[in-house]
Design a protein around this motif. Structure first.
Motif, PDB file in Angstrom:
ATOM      1  N   VAL A  74       1.067 -56.830 -54.918  1.00 12.48           N
ATOM      2  CA  VAL A  74       1.250 -58.268 -55.196  1.00 12.48           C
ATOM      3  C   VAL A  74       2.093 -58.947 -54.116  1.00 12.48           C
ATOM      4  CG1 VAL A  74       0.833 -58.352 -57.689  1.00 12.48           C
ATOM      5  CG2 VAL A  74       3.092 -57.757 -56.848  1.00 12.48           C
ATOM      6  N   GLU A  75       3.030 -58.172 -53.550  1.00 15.85           N
ATOM      7  CA  GLU A  75       3.842 -58.755 -52.467  1.00 15.85           C
ATOM      8  C   GLU A  75       2.977 -58.992 -51.232  1.00 15.85           C
ATOM      9  OE1 GLU A  75       7.314 -56.296 -52.066  1.00 15.85           O
ATOM     10  OE2 GLU A  75       8.083 -57.092 -53.970  1.00 15.85           O
ATOM     11  N   ARG A  78       0.931 -62.042 -51.819  1.00 20.00           N
ATOM     12  CA  ARG A  78       1.753 -63.237 -51.599  1.00 20.00           C
ATOM     13  C   ARG A  78       1.912 -63.513 -50.105  1.00 20.00           C
ATOM     14  NH1 ARG A  78       6.944 -62.194 -54.709  1.00 20.00           N
ATOM     15  NH2 ARG A  78       5.600 -61.230 -56.254  1.00 20.00           N
ATOM     16  N   ASN A 105       0.225 -55.655 -62.188  1.00 20.08           N
ATOM     17  CA  ASN A 105       0.326 -56.647 -61.108  1.00 20.08           C
ATOM     18  C   ASN A 105       0.562 -58.044 -61.668  1.00 20.08           C
ATOM     19  OD1 ASN A 105       0.073 -54.811 -59.044  1.00 20.08           O
ATOM     20  ND2 ASN A 105      -2.161 -54.964 -58.965  1.00 20.08           N
ATOM     21  N   ASP A 109       3.679 -60.504 -61.037  1.00 19.37           N
ATOM     22  CA  ASP A 109       3.455 -61.857 -60.503  1.00 19.37           C
ATOM     23  C   ASP A 109       2.314 -62.519 -61.286  1.00 19.37           C
ATOM     24  OD1 ASP A 109       2.733 -64.143 -59.141  1.00 19.37           O
ATOM     25  OD2 ASP A 109       3.216 -63.305 -57.190  1.00 19.37           O
ATOM     26  N   HIS A 110       2.704 -63.453 -62.129  1.00 21.47           N
ATOM     27  CA  HIS A 110       1.739 -64.056 -63.047  1.00 21.47           C
ATOM     28  C   HIS A 110       0.700 -64.926 -62.354  1.00 21.47           C
ATOM     29  CE1 HIS A 110       0.847 -64.022 -67.265  1.00 21.47           C
ATOM     30  NE2 HIS A 110       0.509 -65.299 -67.213  1.00 21.47           N
ATOM     31  N   THR A 111       0.873 -65.159 -61.080  1.00 18.35           N
ATOM     32  CA  THR A 111      -0.106 -66.009 -60.376  1.00 18.35           C
ATOM     33  C   THR A 111      -1.248 -65.163 -59.797  1.00 18.35           C
ATOM     34  OG1 THR A 111       1.002 -65.849 -58.236  1.00 18.35           O
ATOM     35  CG2 THR A 111       1.727 -67.628 -59.716  1.00 18.35           C
TER      36      THR A 111
END
Ligand code: PNS
Length: 167
Positions: A74-75, A78, A105, A109-111
Motif C-alpha cells: 500500500v505504501e 501511495r 491492505n 489504507d482505506h483508499t
C-alpha cells in the motif's frame, strides 16, 4: 490519469503474470508492476534480475512500467499515486490468501482497493514455484514462461546446482 499497481514476487515472471499485465494495462492509463524486494522467501533471481526480465517481456506494452519496492504494497501504491492494486486469481485456493491480503491492505489504507482478474484458464495451474520445480528436474517449462525467460531459468538453476549462484 488512472494508474494501478500489480505487486508480486515474479520469481520468475510466468505466462499467467504476463496475461494479467496485458489485460490490466488495457484498463488503465499506466500499470506499474511492483517487484517485491524484501520477500521472506529466498528468491531464485535477484530483484534486479526480476525487474529486467519483466521489462524485457513487457516491452511491447507502452503503458507498463516496472519498479522494485520494499515494505508494504500500500505504501508503494501511495508512492506511485495509483488508485488500486491488481491481482490475478487462479483458483479457489488463491482466494482466501488474496482476500486476506486485500482486506489487510484496505485496513492499512482505506483508499486502496484491489481489483481481481480471473486468470486465463490455460494458465490457471501455473505458478513461479511450479516453474522452478519443473525446471529443476529438467522438465519443459516453455509452456509456462515467456520464451526468453525459460533459458534464464534453466541457466540460473544450473548455477544453483553447481553452487556458484550468488542468490
Ligand atoms: O507474487 P506473490 O508472492 O504472491 O506476491 C505477494 C505480494 C508481494 C503481493 C505480498 O506478499 C505483498 O504485498 N507483500 C508486501 C508486504 C505487504 O504489503 N504486506 C501486507 C499485505 S498481506
Amino acid at each position: 490519469m488512472k494508474r494501478a499497481v500489480y505487486p508480486g514476487s515474479f520469481d520468475p515472471v510466468t505466462k499467467g503474470h504476463l496475461d494479467i499485465i496485458e489485460r490490466a494495462a488495457a484498463m488503465v492509463d499506466e500499470l506499474v508492476v511492483g517487484v517485491l524486494n524484501n520477500n521472506v522467501k529466498t528468491p531464485l533471481f535477484s530483484v534486479g534480475e526480476r525487474v529486467k526480465m519483466l521489462e524485457n517481456v513487457t516491452s511491447h506494452i507502452p503503458n507498463v512500467r516496472v519498479e522494485s519496492f520494499s515494505g508494504l504494497s500500500v505504501e508503494f501504491v501511495r508512492k506511485c499515486e495509483a488508485s488500486f492494486i491488481v491481482r490475478g486469481l487462479r483458483a479457489v485456493t488463491d482466494f482466501e490468501y488474496e482476500l486476506q491480503m486485500a482486506q489487510t491492505n484496505r485496513s492499512i489504507d482505506h483508499t486502496v482497493d484491489t481489483l481481481f482478474l480471473a486468470t486465463e484458464l490455460n494458465y490457471a495451474y501455473i505458478s513461479s514455484t511450479i516453474v522452478k520445480e519443473v525446471a529443476w528436474y529438467g522438465g519443459d517449462i516453455s509452456g509456462f514462461v515467456p520464451f526468453s525467460i525459460a533459458e534464464l531459468v534453466y541457466r540460473k538453476i544450473e548455477q544453483k546446482k553447481k553452487g556458484i549462484s550468488k542468490v
